[in-house]
Design a protein around this motif. Structure first.
Motif, PDB file in Angstrom:
ATOM      1  N   ASP A  29       0.845  -1.187   0.000  1.00  0.00           N
ATOM      2  CA  ASP A  29       0.000   0.000   0.000  1.00  0.00           C
ATOM      3  C   ASP A  29       0.884   1.241   0.000  1.00  0.00           C
ATOM      4  O   ASP A  29       1.642   1.478   0.938  1.00  0.00           O
ATOM      5  N   ARG A  30       0.796   2.021  -1.048  1.00  0.00           N
ATOM      6  CA  ARG A  30       1.630   3.208  -1.191  1.00  0.00           C
ATOM      7  C   ARG A  30       0.916   4.493  -0.756  1.00  0.00           C
ATOM      8  O   ARG A  30       1.457   5.580  -0.897  1.00  0.00           O
ATOM      9  N   ARG A  31      -0.293   4.353  -0.243  1.00  0.00           N
ATOM     10  CA  ARG A  31      -1.047   5.553   0.129  1.00  0.00           C
ATOM     11  C   ARG A  31      -0.327   6.381   1.189  1.00  0.00           C
ATOM     12  O   ARG A  31      -0.242   7.596   1.064  1.00  0.00           O
ATOM     13  N   ARG A  32       0.192   5.726   2.216  1.00  0.00           N
ATOM     14  CA  ARG A  32       0.877   6.466   3.287  1.00  0.00           C
ATOM     15  C   ARG A  32       2.080   7.219   2.723  1.00  0.00           C
ATOM     16  O   ARG A  32       2.302   8.391   3.037  1.00  0.00           O
ATOM     17  N   GLU A  33       2.855   6.553   1.885  1.00  0.00           N
ATOM     18  CA  GLU A  33       4.028   7.189   1.280  1.00  0.00           C
ATOM     19  C   GLU A  33       3.620   8.409   0.451  1.00  0.00           C
ATOM     20  O   GLU A  33       4.254   9.466   0.527  1.00  0.00           O
ATOM     21  N   ALA A  34       2.567   8.274  -0.333  1.00  0.00           N
ATOM     22  CA  ALA A  34       2.090   9.398  -1.147  1.00  0.00           C
ATOM     23  C   ALA A  34       1.610  10.540  -0.263  1.00  0.00           C
ATOM     24  O   ALA A  34       1.904  11.709  -0.530  1.00  0.00           O
ATOM     25  N   CYS A  35       0.876  10.217   0.787  1.00  0.00           N
ATOM     26  CA  CYS A  35       0.367  11.245   1.711  1.00  0.00           C
ATOM     27  C   CYS A  35       1.513  11.995   2.377  1.00  0.00           C
ATOM     28  O   CYS A  35       1.483  13.227   2.475  1.00  0.00           O
ATOM     29  N   GLU A  36       2.514  11.272   2.835  1.00  0.00           N
ATOM     30  CA  GLU A  36       3.658  11.906   3.487  1.00  0.00           C
ATOM     31  C   GLU A  36       4.438  12.781   2.510  1.00  0.00           C
ATOM     32  O   GLU A  36       4.895  13.868   2.870  1.00  0.00           O
ATOM     33  N   VAL A  38       3.376  14.485  -0.044  1.00  0.00           N
ATOM     34  CA  VAL A  38       2.709  15.742  -0.394  1.00  0.00           C
ATOM     35  C   VAL A  38       2.061  16.426   0.810  1.00  0.00           C
ATOM     36  O   VAL A  38       1.517  17.521   0.688  1.00  0.00           O
ATOM     37  N   GLY A  39       2.117  15.789   1.977  1.00  0.00           N
ATOM     38  CA  GLY A  39       1.613  16.404   3.196  1.00  0.00           C
ATOM     39  C   GLY A  39       0.107  16.542   3.267  1.00  0.00           C
ATOM     40  O   GLY A  39      -0.403  17.523   3.808  1.00  0.00           O
ATOM     41  N   LEU A  40      -0.608  15.544   2.735  1.00  0.00           N
ATOM     42  CA  LEU A  40      -2.076  15.584   2.724  1.00  0.00           C
ATOM     43  C   LEU A  40      -2.638  14.240   3.159  1.00  0.00           C
ATOM     44  O   LEU A  40      -1.978  13.208   3.013  1.00  0.00           O
ATOM     45  N   SER A  41      -3.882  14.249   3.644  1.00  0.00           N
ATOM     46  CA  SER A  41      -4.587  12.997   3.903  1.00  0.00           C
ATOM     47  C   SER A  41      -4.908  12.343   2.557  1.00  0.00           C
ATOM     48  O   SER A  41      -4.874  13.004   1.512  1.00  0.00           O
ATOM     49  N   PHE A  42      -5.252  11.063   2.595  1.00  0.00           N
ATOM     50  CA  PHE A  42      -5.462  10.377   1.325  1.00  0.00           C
ATOM     51  C   PHE A  42      -6.673  10.904   0.560  1.00  0.00           C
ATOM     52  O   PHE A  42      -6.642  10.997  -0.665  1.00  0.00           O
ATOM     53  N   VAL A  43      -7.744  11.281   1.251  1.00  0.00           N
ATOM     54  CA  VAL A  43      -8.897  11.822   0.524  1.00  0.00           C
ATOM     55  C   VAL A  43      -8.513  13.121  -0.186  1.00  0.00           C
ATOM     56  O   VAL A  43      -8.968  13.395  -1.298  1.00  0.00           O
ATOM     57  N   ALA A 112       2.443  12.357  -6.182  1.00  0.00           N
ATOM     58  CA  ALA A 112       1.564  11.317  -5.646  1.00  0.00           C
ATOM     59  C   ALA A 112       1.289  10.250  -6.701  1.00  0.00           C
ATOM     60  O   ALA A 112       1.323   9.047  -6.400  1.00  0.00           O
ATOM     61  N   ARG A 113       1.033  10.668  -7.932  1.00  0.00           N
ATOM     62  CA  ARG A 113       0.740   9.723  -9.014  1.00  0.00           C
ATOM     63  C   ARG A 113       1.938   8.800  -9.250  1.00  0.00           C
ATOM     64  O   ARG A 113       1.783   7.588  -9.455  1.00  0.00           O
TER      65      ARG A 113
END
Length: 141
Positions: A29-36, A38-43, A112-113
């Protein structure tokens, strides 16, 4: 609410779905890495990706995110405060605003992409023929 039906672990569809879910959600799951990154929640990451892909109204965005319009407004407000999106008057309907990504928003969305789209090493390690077959099967779904 009805009780969930029992799943048959011998069912090939149940096994395949479990393995796909484990691969994407549990193991890589790369969501946490992407969120960190860019400094945003996943939504908010999802909203930014949607707006970067195609600007639209708040109602459009709410539909694309499967959230209600007030929540989409909260999300866009936060993205706007961070300078990642802007609201502009709709060219055909002055009551509506179009939400679009700023240059900073486009850069954050690209980051993020790239993180979310990078296949895990176990997938890259598969032989080309297996990857082609997996791609063909998933495309058919």
């Amino acid at each position: 609410m009805t009780a969930p039906r029992e799943l048959d672990p011998a069912d090939p569809a149940v096994r395949a779905w479990g393995r796909m879910r484990a691969l994407v959600v549990d193991q890589h799951d790369r969501r946490r890495e992407a969120c960190e990154a860019v400094g945003l929640s996943f939504v908010r990451v999802k909203a930014l990706l949607e707006v970067a892909r195609e600007p639209g109204t708040l109602s459009d965005l709410a539909d694309r995110l499967s959230v209600d319009r007030p929540y989409a407004t909260v999300v866009v407000d936060e993205l706007q405060k961070r300078g990642l999106v802007r609201r502009e008057h709709h060219p055909d309907d002055r009551r509506c605003k179009i939400v679009s990504a700023t240059p900073d928003g486009l850069r954050a969305a690209a980051t993020a992409r790239a993180i979310l789209g990078d296949p895990p090493p176990v997938l890259r390690a598969l032989p080309a023929e297996d990857l082609a077959q997996l791609d063909r099967i998933l495309a058919a779904l």
